[in-house]
Design an enzyme around this catalytic site. Structure first.
Site, mmCIF file in Angstrom:
data_model
loop_
_atom_site.group_PDB
_atom_site.id
_atom_site.type_symbol
_atom_site.label_atom_id
_atom_site.label_comp_id
_atom_site.label_asym_id
_atom_site.label_seq_id
_atom_site.Cartn_x
_atom_site.Cartn_y
_atom_site.Cartn_z
ATOM 1 N N CYS A 1 0.868 -1.171 0.000
ATOM 2 C CA CYS A 1 0.000 0.000 0.000
ATOM 3 C C CYS A 1 0.912 1.229 0.000
ATOM 4 C CB CYS A 1 -0.988 0.000 1.173
ATOM 5 S SG CYS A 1 -0.269 0.224 2.817
ATOM 6 N N ASN B 1 2.444 1.539 4.286
ATOM 7 C CA ASN B 1 2.717 0.281 4.981
ATOM 8 C C ASN B 1 2.420 0.349 6.474
ATOM 9 O OD1 ASN B 1 5.558 -1.929 5.545
ATOM 10 N ND2 ASN B 1 3.490 -2.496 4.980
ATOM 11 N N CYS C 1 -1.325 0.657 7.323
ATOM 12 C CA CYS C 1 -2.747 0.320 7.451
ATOM 13 C C CYS C 1 -3.102 -0.921 6.636
ATOM 14 C CB CYS C 1 -3.649 1.498 7.039
ATOM 15 S SG CYS C 1 -3.565 2.936 8.143
ATOM 16 N N ARG C 2 -3.225 -0.761 5.336
ATOM 17 C CA ARG C 2 -3.757 -1.847 4.514
ATOM 18 C C ARG C 2 -2.788 -2.997 4.304
ATOM 19 N NH1 ARG C 2 -5.276 1.800 -0.415
ATOM 20 N NH2 ARG C 2 -3.369 2.793 0.353
ATOM 21 N N SER C 3 -1.557 -2.726 3.879
ATOM 22 C CA SER C 3 -0.654 -3.852 3.587
ATOM 23 C C SER C 3 -0.238 -4.630 4.832
ATOM 24 C CB SER C 3 0.555 -3.413 2.753
ATOM 25 O OG SER C 3 1.279 -2.379 3.358
ATOM 26 N N ASP D 1 -8.031 3.457 1.451
ATOM 27 C CA ASP D 1 -7.117 3.847 2.527
ATOM 28 C C ASP D 1 -7.942 4.436 3.674
ATOM 29 O OD1 ASP D 1 -5.118 4.813 4.183
ATOM 30 O OD2 ASP D 1 -4.008 5.788 2.562
#
Length: 158
Positions: free
Chosen positions: A10, A13, A15-17, A127
């Site tokens: 993401c 690095n 939150c999402r990934s 995001d």
């Protein structure tokens, strides 16, 4: 399943990934595939290098039984394009950034996580960084869905 390696990506690095990283580690462990799949995550930007995942991300993940506390943000490195068999991006902006940086011979490795989703028709994992608490729940829902499909795809790819 044959041995493989997966990098989740993401922007920052945090939150999402790392959420995808932690959930996929859990899925792989439960499936008895630890040691068969190498898992990591990274960001296309260097805003948060060395930081733990966002506290809101960790709290939302923990409520579903995922521990992200050991993960630390890093930036995508040039060597990642050769090292990983799968480079799984969370949204179109990160796909575009990865394509710009990736040598042509490795671009086939770059995919979007939501292309594997079955329960949601979204094309991107949004995001949640600047939004409210519900955004983190949506991220978890989308990532769980995408990872279920991705894991099934990996099993079918043998």
């Amino acid at each position: 399943m044959k041995k493989t390696s997966v990098l989740f990506v993401c922007m920052g690095n945090i939150c999402r990934s790392p959420t995808a990283d932690g959930i996929f580690r859990d899925r792989i462990e439960r499936a008895g595939l630890r040691g068969i799949v190498e898992i990591d995550s990274a960001g296309t930007h260097s805003y948060h290098i060395g930081h733990a995942p966002d506290a809101r991300t960790q709290a939302a993940a923990q409520r579903r039984g995922y521990d992200l506390s050991a993960l630390r943000a890093r930036r995508v490195q040039a060597s990642d394009f050769e090292r990983f068999e799968w480079i799984v991006a969370m949204d179109n902006a990160n796909v575009a950034e990865l394509m710009l940086r990736c040598p042509p011979e490795f671009r086939h490795k770059i995919v979007r996580l939501m292309d594997f989703a079955a329960r949601h028709d979204a094309t991107e994992v949004p995001d949640p960084y600047y939004g409210g608490a519900q955004g983190f729940e949506t991220v978890l829902d989308y990532i769980e869905d995408g990872l279920d499909g991705f894991l099934a795809h990996l099993g079918a790819a043998d």
